[in-house]
Design a protein around this motif. Sequence first.
Motif, PDB file in Angstrom:
ATOM      1  N   ALA A  40      39.921  11.079 -23.984  1.00  0.00           N
ATOM      2  CA  ALA A  40      38.483  11.245 -23.797  1.00  0.00           C
ATOM      3  C   ALA A  40      37.756   9.930 -24.066  1.00  0.00           C
ATOM      4  O   ALA A  40      38.117   9.189 -24.974  1.00  0.00           O
ATOM      5  CB  ALA A  40      37.954  12.334 -24.723  1.00  0.00           C
ATOM      6  N   GLN A  41      36.766   9.662 -23.243  1.00  0.00           N
ATOM      7  CA  GLN A  41      35.874   8.529 -23.449  1.00  0.00           C
ATOM      8  C   GLN A  41      34.467   9.099 -23.630  1.00  0.00           C
ATOM      9  O   GLN A  41      34.031   9.947 -22.844  1.00  0.00           O
ATOM     10  CB  GLN A  41      35.872   7.559 -22.261  1.00  0.00           C
ATOM     11  N   PHE A  42      33.776   8.605 -24.648  1.00  0.00           N
ATOM     12  CA  PHE A  42      32.441   9.091 -24.958  1.00  0.00           C
ATOM     13  C   PHE A  42      31.442   7.958 -24.777  1.00  0.00           C
ATOM     14  O   PHE A  42      31.744   6.805 -25.076  1.00  0.00           O
ATOM     15  CB  PHE A  42      32.388   9.621 -26.394  1.00  0.00           C
ATOM     16  N   THR A  43      30.267   8.298 -24.281  1.00  0.00           N
ATOM     17  CA  THR A  43      29.217   7.301 -24.070  1.00  0.00           C
ATOM     18  C   THR A  43      27.927   7.784 -24.716  1.00  0.00           C
ATOM     19  O   THR A  43      27.709   8.984 -24.883  1.00  0.00           O
ATOM     20  CB  THR A  43      28.964   7.074 -22.567  1.00  0.00           C
TER      21      THR A  43
ATOM     22  N   ASN B 160      12.212   6.612 -25.444  1.00  0.00           N
ATOM     23  CA  ASN B 160      11.792   8.008 -25.534  1.00  0.00           C
ATOM     24  C   ASN B 160      12.845   9.008 -25.047  1.00  0.00           C
ATOM     25  O   ASN B 160      12.537  10.157 -24.781  1.00  0.00           O
ATOM     26  CB  ASN B 160      10.494   8.219 -24.755  1.00  0.00           C
ATOM     27  N   SER B 161      14.078   8.569 -24.921  1.00  0.00           N
ATOM     28  CA  SER B 161      15.135   9.499 -24.512  1.00  0.00           C
ATOM     29  C   SER B 161      16.496   8.984 -24.963  1.00  0.00           C
ATOM     30  O   SER B 161      16.641   7.825 -25.338  1.00  0.00           O
ATOM     31  CB  SER B 161      15.140   9.676 -22.995  1.00  0.00           C
ATOM     32  N   ARG B 162      17.451   9.862 -24.900  1.00  0.00           N
ATOM     33  CA  ARG B 162      18.828   9.480 -25.197  1.00  0.00           C
ATOM     34  C   ARG B 162      19.765  10.350 -24.362  1.00  0.00           C
ATOM     35  O   ARG B 162      19.468  11.495 -24.059  1.00  0.00           O
ATOM     36  CB  ARG B 162      19.141   9.569 -26.674  1.00  0.00           C
ATOM     37  N   THR B 163      20.888   9.757 -24.020  1.00  0.00           N
ATOM     38  CA  THR B 163      21.882  10.424 -23.187  1.00  0.00           C
ATOM     39  C   THR B 163      23.252  10.248 -23.821  1.00  0.00           C
ATOM     40  O   THR B 163      23.593   9.159 -24.265  1.00  0.00           O
ATOM     41  CB  THR B 163      21.894   9.817 -21.764  1.00  0.00           C
ATOM     42  N   VAL B 164      24.009  11.315 -23.873  1.00  0.00           N
ATOM     43  CA  VAL B 164      25.396  11.253 -24.338  1.00  0.00           C
ATOM     44  C   VAL B 164      26.279  11.846 -23.252  1.00  0.00           C
ATOM     45  O   VAL B 164      25.851  12.706 -22.486  1.00  0.00           O
ATOM     46  CB  VAL B 164      25.604  12.003 -25.673  1.00  0.00           C
TER      47      VAL B 164
END
Length: 124
Positions: A77-80, A86-90
């Motif tokens: 698994a690779q996580f980003t 004003n935002s965040r992404t995973v």
Amino acid sequence: MAAMVFLPVMMLVGGAIDLLRVSGALAEMRQAADSAVLGMANMDMESTPTEQFEDHAMKILKANTSANAVWRESLDAQFTREVKLNSRTVGAKVTSQIDTMFMGIIGVSSIPLEYETKAHQKKQ
């Protein structure tokens, strides 16, 4: 005559069984990856070091899979994560493979599994 029909029928039935196993494994992989991404989205991403972030994500991923999952042995698994004003992404990209039981007769010894998911949060 019956002997000539037996092998193709066995290949069809065995292939169907292998594809059902793949479908079940992929469903479990999707659920686990989605849980990991949602768990990571609730972390304090700004102050958590990358190694600790990825370790926590992998723990969530493995906790949401059954211990005897046949695809767990080859799990990768690779996580980003991306943090903006004003935002965040995973996100997570999970890959594995499942060994076939019957399709090996026709030369297919394993089937790859891959799933990619993301979660996006906006601050208000």
